[in-house]
Design an enzyme around this catalytic site. Structure first.
Site, mmCIF file in Angstrom:
data_model
loop_
_atom_site.group_PDB
_atom_site.id
_atom_site.type_symbol
_atom_site.label_atom_id
_atom_site.label_comp_id
_atom_site.label_asym_id
_atom_site.label_seq_id
_atom_site.Cartn_x
_atom_site.Cartn_y
_atom_site.Cartn_z
ATOM 1 C CE1 TYR A 72 -9.225 8.000 15.593
ATOM 2 C CE2 TYR A 72 -10.206 5.966 16.428
ATOM 3 C CZ TYR A 72 -9.090 6.680 16.025
ATOM 4 O OH TYR A 72 -7.855 6.101 16.036
ATOM 5 C CG PHE A 124 0.704 -4.678 -9.004
ATOM 6 C CD1 PHE A 124 0.864 -4.303 -10.326
ATOM 7 C CD2 PHE A 124 0.800 -3.696 -8.028
ATOM 8 C CE1 PHE A 124 1.107 -2.975 -10.664
ATOM 9 C CE2 PHE A 124 1.046 -2.371 -8.359
ATOM 10 C CZ PHE A 124 1.197 -2.006 -9.679
ATOM 11 C CG ASP A 125 4.818 -2.743 -8.864
ATOM 12 O OD1 ASP A 125 3.589 -2.831 -8.985
ATOM 13 O OD2 ASP A 125 5.411 -1.659 -8.847
ATOM 14 C CG ASP A 215 -4.071 -7.753 -6.372
ATOM 15 O OD1 ASP A 215 -4.922 -6.851 -6.313
ATOM 16 O OD2 ASP A 215 -2.885 -7.544 -6.672
ATOM 17 C CB ALA A 217 -6.739 -3.658 -8.422
ATOM 18 C CE LYS A 258 -4.840 0.093 -9.360
ATOM 19 N NZ LYS A 258 -4.104 0.244 -8.094
ATOM 20 C CG HIS A 450 8.854 1.371 -10.535
ATOM 21 N ND1 HIS A 450 8.933 0.477 -9.486
ATOM 22 C CD2 HIS A 450 7.573 1.802 -10.559
ATOM 23 C CE1 HIS A 450 7.745 0.366 -8.933
ATOM 24 N NE2 HIS A 450 6.902 1.156 -9.549
HETATM 25 N N1 F0G Z 1 -2.753 -4.902 -7.121
HETATM 26 C C1 F0G Z 1 -2.824 -4.569 -8.417
HETATM 27 C C2 F0G Z 1 -3.221 -5.591 -9.422
HETATM 28 C C3 F0G Z 1 -2.543 -3.262 -8.809
HETATM 29 O O1 F0G Z 1 -2.601 -2.945 -10.092
HETATM 30 C C4 F0G Z 1 -2.185 -2.318 -7.818
HETATM 31 C C5 F0G Z 1 -1.861 -0.941 -8.177
HETATM 32 C C6 F0G Z 1 -2.126 -2.711 -6.482
HETATM 33 C C7 F0G Z 1 -2.415 -4.023 -6.170
HETATM 34 C C8 F0G Z 1 -1.746 -1.763 -5.394
HETATM 35 O O2 F0G Z 1 -2.750 -0.845 -5.178
HETATM 36 O O3 F0G Z 1 -1.772 1.383 -5.781
HETATM 37 O O4 F0G Z 1 -3.807 1.189 -4.365
HETATM 38 O O5 F0G Z 1 -1.614 0.559 -3.464
HETATM 39 N N2 F0G Z 1 -1.659 -0.572 -9.347
HETATM 40 C C9 F0G Z 1 -1.409 0.786 -9.802
HETATM 41 C C10 F0G Z 1 -1.130 0.744 -11.263
HETATM 42 C C11 F0G Z 1 -0.392 1.516 -9.015
HETATM 43 O O6 F0G Z 1 -0.705 1.771 -11.802
HETATM 44 O O7 F0G Z 1 -1.367 -0.281 -11.888
HETATM 45 P P1 F0G Z 1 -2.467 0.655 -4.669
#
Ligand code: F0G
Length: 457
Positions: A72, A124-125, A215, A217, A258, A450
């Site tokens: 833990y 990102f969304d 950000d 990823a 990613k 979506h």
């Molecule tokens: N930032 C970026 C640029 C992303 O592409 C994503 C996720 C996230 C943040 C959020 O990360 O999914 O681990 O919570 N992108 C995925 C996609 C979902 O299909 O592009 P997460």
């Protein structure tokens, strides 16, 4: 003769995928309310819904899974992850989270307040969702070139410094908790940010006393593009480039699904101990104790190993090369796509693909449905449905770009699959004039609609 690039790995384990008939797919997509998220994976032949968490782990990563320490508190896996983050990315402090949006949730719980403005490049969304959920505003300062898919530009993810400075000048610093630099910029087509732009953004942020958060990823793919395209970086290793990139960030959020090539995981990196301590409070509430934060020990081990593998040039060359292989085929067929090709995906310009469909009929979603029916290839809409309604006016937002994104999972499909995808889309392209009706929304959630939206043809 120039030797072609070939994957720097061989395959040890395979997973069967099944073809289906057009009649089956027509029924399945109807049952799924024309939402590709409702389709079962076994009803998909090639799955390009996302490159997130869908990559194949290496033998070394699977070995690391066996060595995971599930204590833990104070697990050795935590320290393995800490070391990888320090050595590869240069962040002294970090908090594990279960994925990228959880990292955003924890960090933004400290930083973002109602009425704040968060400038950045095509957030990102989930990032935008976490900002708007807190009644703050995401201000997109991406360069204009990104919004014209026909323009060639090496770094379409770049931030327009004039747009950014305007936001910084016109708002009090306490209203701007951070600038977010997304590397690579997913929403504008997997487009990279140049090192020069990162340097300039950091300098401008410094002038106004604002912190910069990356950000991250797809940071490694971004580093690959810098090596290939930016003067002065051709002879630097990916790891050297990555190290320099993060010198321009005060903190980072990471979806490790990613470029760290794991199925689940994320983290926040901090330079500043004080911010780390403030975020730890929310990390503990939302994710778990600071030495695991939503991750199993085995997953932290695999992540540490994945960070190393994901920042190796031969891997990135074959990964980004495979995406370009698909992109070039589509381009040769005359299919309109965002150029240059993205790092993780090919983004089809749906408005140019189906110019006769009105935007109110959700052009990219229509294309996603047609592609699925054609061949069982599942791609995803990055357009008006994803853009949600305006939080204030509740009107549909129609972004400049209406994309069908075909995201390529890492180390998962062969180039024969790329040929299959290209032929599928070519068939849809050949019958594009017969596609005269789009889709309409029957049911939708108030935010991030979506995922669950229900549609009718
Ligand atoms: N930032 C970026 C640029 C992303 O592409 C994503 C996720 C996230 C943040 C959020 O990360 O999914 O681990 O919570 N992108 C995925 C996609 C979902 O299909 O592009 P997460």
């Amino acid at each position: 003769m120039q030797l072609p690039y070939a994957e720097p790995f061989k395959i040890k384990m395979v997973e069967t995928i099944k073809k289906s008939t057009r009649e089956e797919r027509e029924q399945w997509i109807k049952d799924a309310k024309y939402n590709l998220f409702n389709i079962k994976s076994e009803q998909v032949f090639v799955d390009l819904l996302t490159d997130s968490g869908t990559g194949a782990m290496s033998d070394k990563q699977w070995s690391e899974m066996m060595l995971g320490d599930e204590s833990y508190a104070g697990a050795s896996s935590y320290y393995k992850m800490k070391k990888a983050i320090k050595d590869i990315l240069g962040f002294e402090y970090f908090l594990p989270t279960h994925q990228g949006r959880a990292a955003e949730n924890v960090l933004f719980s400290v930083l973002v307040k109602e009425g704040d403005i968060v400038p950045g490049n095509s957030h990102f969304d989930t990032t935008k969702g976490h900002i708007e959920f807190r009644k703050a505003t995401a201000n997109d300062c991406t360069i204009d070139e990104a919004f014209d898919t026909t323009i060639q530009h090496d770094f379409k993810g770049n931030i327009n410094l004039e747009k950014l400075e305007k936001v910084l000048k016109e708002n009090p610093a306490e209203r701007i908790p951070m600038i977010i630099v997304t590397v690579t910029c997913n929403s504008s087509g997997g487009q990279p940010v140049s090192m020069q732009n990162m340097r300039d953004v950091k300098a401008l942020a410094g002038k106004y006393g604002i912190r910069v958060v990356f950000d991250s990823a797809r940071f490694a793919e971004n580093a690959y593009f810098i090596k290939k395209r930016e003067a002065g970086y051709a002879d630097k290793s990916i790891k050297e480039i990555v190290k320099e990139m993060f010198t321009y960030a005060d903190a980072m959020t990471m979806s490790s699904k990613k470029d760290a090539i794991v199925n689940m995981g994320g983290f926040i990196g901090f330079k500043d101990e004080d911010l780390f301590k403030q975020a730890s409070v929310f990390g503990i509430i939302y994710e778990g104790f600071i030495t695991y934060g939503g991750m199993s020990g085995r997953d932290m081990n695999a992540l540490a190993q994945g960070l190393d593998e994901g920042t190796e040039f031969p891997f990135l060359e074959s990964r980004v090369g495979q995406v370009a292989y698909l992109g070039q085929m589509l381009k040769d067929y005359g299919i309109p796509i965002q150029e240059p090709f993205g790092g993780h995906a090919i983004f089809v310009d749906a408005k140019r693909f189906l110019p006769h469909l009105p935007k109110e009929e959700f052009v990219a979603q229509t294309l996603a449905v047609e592609l699925y029916i054609e061949s069982g290839v599942r791609a995803v809409e990055i357009g008006a449905i994803l853009a949600d309604r305006d939080p204030v006016t509740r009107e549909n937002r129609f972004p400049d770009l209406e994309f069908l994104r075909m995201a390529i999972p890492r180390r998962t499909y062969t180039n024969n699959h790329m040929d299959y995808i290209a032929a599928s889309l070519k068939n849809v392209f050949d019958r594009r004039n017969e596609i005269t009706k789009g889709v309409k929304i029957v049911k939708e959630a108030p935010i991030m609609r979506h995922f669950t939206v229900e549609l009718e043809r």
